[in-house]
Write an enzyme that holds these catalytic residues in place. Structure first.
Site, PDB file in Angstrom:
ATOM      1  N   ILE A  49       0.815  -1.212   0.000  1.00  0.00           N
ATOM      2  CA  ILE A  49       0.000   0.000   0.000  1.00  0.00           C
ATOM      3  C   ILE A  49       0.846   1.258   0.000  1.00  0.00           C
ATOM      4  O   ILE A  49       0.344   2.363  -0.169  1.00  0.00           O
ATOM      5  CB  ILE A  49      -0.976   0.064   1.199  1.00  0.00           C
ATOM      6  CG1 ILE A  49      -0.231  -0.229   2.508  1.00  0.00           C
ATOM      7  CG2 ILE A  49      -2.137  -0.895   0.995  1.00  0.00           C
ATOM      8  CD1 ILE A  49      -1.024   0.159   3.736  1.00  0.00           C
ATOM      9  N   LYS A 105       5.182   2.917  -0.327  1.00  0.00           N
ATOM     10  CA  LYS A 105       6.625   2.699  -0.399  1.00  0.00           C
ATOM     11  C   LYS A 105       7.254   3.565   0.664  1.00  0.00           C
ATOM     12  O   LYS A 105       7.114   4.779   0.645  1.00  0.00           O
ATOM     13  CB  LYS A 105       7.158   3.126  -1.775  1.00  0.00           C
ATOM     14  CG  LYS A 105       6.777   2.189  -2.899  1.00  0.00           C
ATOM     15  CD  LYS A 105       8.020   1.504  -3.480  1.00  0.00           C
ATOM     16  CE  LYS A 105       7.693   0.477  -4.543  1.00  0.00           C
ATOM     17  NZ  LYS A 105       7.212  -0.796  -4.004  1.00  0.00           N
ATOM     18  N   PHE A 163      12.563   2.824   3.728  1.00  0.00           N
ATOM     19  CA  PHE A 163      13.394   1.651   4.010  1.00  0.00           C
ATOM     20  C   PHE A 163      12.801   0.346   3.514  1.00  0.00           C
ATOM     21  O   PHE A 163      13.353  -0.719   3.730  1.00  0.00           O
ATOM     22  CB  PHE A 163      13.654   1.562   5.510  1.00  0.00           C
ATOM     23  CG  PHE A 163      14.296   2.799   6.059  1.00  0.00           C
ATOM     24  CD1 PHE A 163      15.630   3.059   5.801  1.00  0.00           C
ATOM     25  CD2 PHE A 163      13.560   3.715   6.791  1.00  0.00           C
ATOM     26  CE1 PHE A 163      16.225   4.208   6.286  1.00  0.00           C
ATOM     27  CE2 PHE A 163      14.158   4.870   7.275  1.00  0.00           C
ATOM     28  CZ  PHE A 163      15.495   5.120   7.026  1.00  0.00           C
ATOM     29  N   VAL A 199       5.480  -0.917   2.470  1.00  0.00           N
ATOM     30  CA  VAL A 199       4.464  -1.008   3.510  1.00  0.00           C
ATOM     31  C   VAL A 199       3.331  -1.842   2.932  1.00  0.00           C
ATOM     32  O   VAL A 199       2.878  -1.601   1.809  1.00  0.00           O
ATOM     33  CB  VAL A 199       3.943   0.386   3.922  1.00  0.00           C
ATOM     34  CG1 VAL A 199       2.887   0.259   5.007  1.00  0.00           C
ATOM     35  CG2 VAL A 199       5.095   1.261   4.405  1.00  0.00           C
ATOM     36  N   LYS A 234       5.401  -2.857   7.911  1.00  0.00           N
ATOM     37  CA  LYS A 234       6.563  -2.283   7.252  1.00  0.00           C
ATOM     38  C   LYS A 234       7.611  -3.386   7.134  1.00  0.00           C
ATOM     39  O   LYS A 234       7.978  -4.010   8.133  1.00  0.00           O
ATOM     40  CB  LYS A 234       7.106  -1.135   8.111  1.00  0.00           C
ATOM     41  CG  LYS A 234       7.790  -0.076   7.289  1.00  0.00           C
ATOM     42  CD  LYS A 234       8.165   1.114   8.140  1.00  0.00           C
ATOM     43  CE  LYS A 234       7.239   2.290   7.901  1.00  0.00           C
ATOM     44  NZ  LYS A 234       7.790   3.552   8.387  1.00  0.00           N
ATOM     45  N   ASP A 251      11.271  14.168  12.591  1.00  0.00           N
ATOM     46  CA  ASP A 251      10.794  14.139  11.207  1.00  0.00           C
ATOM     47  C   ASP A 251       9.292  14.374  11.170  1.00  0.00           C
ATOM     48  O   ASP A 251       8.569  13.689  10.454  1.00  0.00           O
ATOM     49  CB  ASP A 251      11.171  12.789  10.565  1.00  0.00           C
ATOM     50  CG  ASP A 251      11.066  12.819   9.049  1.00  0.00           C
ATOM     51  OD1 ASP A 251      10.914  13.929   8.482  1.00  0.00           O
ATOM     52  OD2 ASP A 251      11.108  11.747   8.426  1.00  0.00           O
ATOM     53  N   ARG A 292       3.338  14.360   5.960  1.00  0.00           N
ATOM     54  CA  ARG A 292       3.492  13.036   5.321  1.00  0.00           C
ATOM     55  C   ARG A 292       3.712  11.929   6.345  1.00  0.00           C
ATOM     56  O   ARG A 292       3.518  10.756   6.045  1.00  0.00           O
ATOM     57  CB  ARG A 292       4.655  13.057   4.310  1.00  0.00           C
ATOM     58  CG  ARG A 292       5.994  13.292   4.943  1.00  0.00           C
ATOM     59  CD  ARG A 292       7.174  13.289   3.989  1.00  0.00           C
ATOM     60  NE  ARG A 292       8.357  13.712   4.732  1.00  0.00           N
ATOM     61  CZ  ARG A 292       8.670  14.981   5.006  1.00  0.00           C
ATOM     62  NH1 ARG A 292       7.937  15.955   4.504  1.00  0.00           N
ATOM     63  NH2 ARG A 292       9.714  15.297   5.740  1.00  0.00           N
ATOM     64  N   ASN A 293       4.122  12.299   7.557  1.00  0.00           N
ATOM     65  CA  ASN A 293       4.325  11.304   8.608  1.00  0.00           C
ATOM     66  C   ASN A 293       3.178  11.271   9.608  1.00  0.00           C
ATOM     67  O   ASN A 293       3.333  10.798  10.735  1.00  0.00           O
ATOM     68  CB  ASN A 293       5.650  11.543   9.332  1.00  0.00           C
ATOM     69  CG  ASN A 293       6.827  11.089   8.496  1.00  0.00           C
ATOM     70  OD1 ASN A 293       6.682  10.165   7.678  1.00  0.00           O
ATOM     71  ND2 ASN A 293       7.970  11.715   8.661  1.00  0.00           N
ATOM     72  N   ASP A 309       5.980   6.917  12.559  1.00  0.00           N
ATOM     73  CA  ASP A 309       7.423   6.955  12.332  1.00  0.00           C
ATOM     74  C   ASP A 309       8.237   7.500  13.492  1.00  0.00           C
ATOM     75  O   ASP A 309       9.383   7.864  13.309  1.00  0.00           O
ATOM     76  CB  ASP A 309       7.762   7.815  11.098  1.00  0.00           C
ATOM     77  CG  ASP A 309       7.674   6.982   9.838  1.00  0.00           C
ATOM     78  OD1 ASP A 309       7.423   5.776   9.962  1.00  0.00           O
ATOM     79  OD2 ASP A 309       7.862   7.541   8.757  1.00  0.00           O
TER      80      ASP A 309
HETATM   81  P1  ADP Z   1       8.752   5.799   5.455  1.00  0.00           P
HETATM   82  O1  ADP Z   1       8.598   6.651   6.651  1.00  0.00           O
HETATM   83  O2  ADP Z   1       9.681   4.654   5.633  1.00  0.00           O
HETATM   84  O3  ADP Z   1       9.040   6.598   4.226  1.00  0.00           O
HETATM   85  P2  ADP Z   1       5.927   5.608   5.649  1.00  0.00           P
HETATM   86  O4  ADP Z   1       5.698   5.206   7.058  1.00  0.00           O
HETATM   87  O5  ADP Z   1       5.763   7.044   5.323  1.00  0.00           O
HETATM   88  O6  ADP Z   1       7.335   5.117   5.191  1.00  0.00           O
HETATM   89  O7  ADP Z   1       4.963   4.752   4.742  1.00  0.00           O
HETATM   90  C1  ADP Z   1       4.790   4.976   3.379  1.00  0.00           C
HETATM   91  C2  ADP Z   1       3.316   4.983   3.022  1.00  0.00           C
HETATM   92  O8  ADP Z   1       2.695   3.751   3.424  1.00  0.00           O
HETATM   93  C3  ADP Z   1       2.523   6.075   3.741  1.00  0.00           C
HETATM   94  O9  ADP Z   1       2.544   7.280   3.048  1.00  0.00           O
HETATM   95  C4  ADP Z   1       1.123   5.473   3.795  1.00  0.00           C
HETATM   96  O10 ADP Z   1       0.440   5.714   2.586  1.00  0.00           O
HETATM   97  C5  ADP Z   1       1.396   3.995   3.930  1.00  0.00           C
HETATM   98  N1  ADP Z   1       1.330   3.586   5.346  1.00  0.00           N
HETATM   99  C6  ADP Z   1       2.336   3.540   6.244  1.00  0.00           C
HETATM  100  N2  ADP Z   1       1.923   3.128   7.453  1.00  0.00           N
HETATM  101  C7  ADP Z   1       0.607   2.900   7.338  1.00  0.00           C
HETATM  102  C8  ADP Z   1      -0.433   2.457   8.272  1.00  0.00           C
HETATM  103  N3  ADP Z   1      -0.149   2.195   9.544  1.00  0.00           N
HETATM  104  N4  ADP Z   1      -1.690   2.339   7.797  1.00  0.00           N
HETATM  105  C9  ADP Z   1      -1.968   2.633   6.506  1.00  0.00           C
HETATM  106  N5  ADP Z   1      -1.062   3.046   5.602  1.00  0.00           N
HETATM  107  C10 ADP Z   1       0.217   3.182   6.000  1.00  0.00           C
END
Ligand code: ADP
Length: 376
Positions: free
Chosen positions: A126, A128, A131, A134, A147, A239, A243-244, A257
């Site tokens: 769902i 990227k 690291f 997801v 993750k 961070d 977006r987080n 995160d």
């Molecule tokens: P990273 O911080 O490693 O770049 P993210 O945590 O931002 O990765 O995750 C990337 C994407 O995955 C997010 O933008 C979101 O769309 C999706 N995602 C991450 N965690 C969740 C979650 N707990 N539930 C639903 N979607 C998630």
């Protein structure tokens, strides 16, 4: 790169550490998690036939042995004492290498955070992440986000920090459900599933016709409450950005995160820092603190009220830092109440000491929310 933290042995006892540092060899060392002081670490060094144990104190987001030299993370601390004994019995010469991820797996099962791989069904990708992918999955009938971290070195760093994540719990933090460490070194981090995805996409796709002022304020408060909780626990996010932040099925915003980014971002070179969200002192001197999180929170507020625009629109990235250092601040987003804009500008005070605390911001937002409530 790949052997960055191999001296990290997790939660082993003093006796185990002494056995590992046998036969004696001056300068042979390892780092373990303190058993007596949870949250702290211990540096164990072999020196002229004896093992010395130095307590590494975790205070206000930094690590220190002598309360003189402070370090952002264990890697920096080890690097420092590898160059110079600086008060220790010897400088750190040779890491005692941790054998595989078996110890980490044991540690997670002992603390109850280890999940069974057989109970987890992975569905589709769902998102990227920086690291790894997801995925959405199912853990014993509950929809979860997973993750997947395949790179062994990254997984090692995350395993070490995951213990921090297990200690944090708040309605506005994306909840960790557990981890799975596979024998091949891959790591799965399982968290609650946030059906409405990341906040920036949520704002951009719905826009001002769908999301009203109350909803924006509600998100602002959700994030602020999580940050006030982290502040009270001396935990620096580093961070914070829209977006987080993820949005749940019932439209509650939760910060994600945390814990994971701490070690990862500090190992990044300055060039990789999210410049538009990072406070000037953090960019300049890597001075991360709750007050640098407050700066990022101001940017997040701006993102909220501009419905997911990228901050500092029309300013070339290269010019952002010099202009901000000269006191430049973004203008008030269209339709954003002055009281909220004032909060942003206070978060962007160049002097971190003058920025409001998250506790104060929370009170102010609650007042604003009640004021707006009365006018309707
Ligand atoms: P990273 O911080 O490693 O770049 P993210 O945590 O931002 O990765 O995750 C990337 C994407 O995955 C997010 O933008 C979101 O769309 C999706 N995602 C991450 N965690 C969740 C979650 N707990 N539930 C639903 N979607 C998630």
């Amino acid at each position: 790169m790949s052997d960055k933290r191999q001296w990290f042995h997790g939660k082993i006892t003093r006796d185990q550490a002494e056995r590992l540092l046998n036969p004696p060899e001056t300068g042979l060392f390892l780092v373990r998690e303190s058993t007596n002081f949870p949250g702290d670490y211990t540096l164990c060094v072999s020196c002229e036939g004896k093992v010395e144990h130095y307590r590494i104190i975790y205070a206000k987001g930094k690590l220190t042995i002598d309360e003189e030299g402070y370090f952002e993370n264990l890697m920096q601390l080890v690097e420092h004492y590898s160059k110079d004994a600086d008060g220790l019995c010897t400088r750190l010469i040779k890491p005692k290498v941790e054998e595989g991820t078996v110890a980490a797996q044991d540690e997670f099962s002992r603390s109850g955070w280890s999940l069974n791989r057989k109970d987890l069904k992975l569905d589709q990708v769902i998102g990227k992440g920086e690291f790894g992918d997801v995925m959405v999955g199912d853990y014993r009938g509950t929809k979860v986000a997973v993750k997947c971290i395949k790179n062994d070195a990254t997984a090692q760093a995350f395993i070490a920090e995951a213990s921090v994540m297990t200690q944090l719990r708040h309605d506005n933090l994306v909840q960790l459900l557990g981890v799975i460490v596979e024998e091949n070194g891959s790591l799965y981090i399982v968290t609650e599933f946030m059906a409405k995805g990341c906040l920036v996409d949520y704002l951009r796709s719905r826009g001002r016709t769908v999301i009203d002022g109350d909803a924006l304020l509600h998100f602002a408060l959700n994030v602020c409450e999580a940050m006030a909780y982290l502040e009270a626990n001396n935990f620096v996010h580093r961070d914070l950005a829209a977006r987080n932040v993820l949005v749940s099925d019932d439209s509650i915003a939760k910060v994600s995160d945390f814990g994971l980014t701490k070690e990862a971002s500090s190992t990044q070179d300055a060039a990789k820092l999210p410049v538009k969200w990072t406070s000037p002192e953090a960019l300049r001197e890597k001075r991360f603190s709750t007050k640098s999180d407050v700066w990022s929170y101001g940017i997040l507020l701006w993102e909220l009220y501009s419905f997911g625009r990228v901050p500092y629109p029309k300013i070339p990235l290269k010019e952002v830092v010099p202009r901000v250092e000269n006191g430049y601040k973004m203008g008030c987003p269209d339709g954003c109440p002055d009281v909220v804009y004032n909060l942003m500008t206070e978060c962007w005070n160049l002097d971190p000491g003058v920025r409001p605390s998250f506790h104060k911001l929370k009170e102010r937002l609650q007042d604003i929310s009640q004021g707006i409530g009365k006018r309707h």
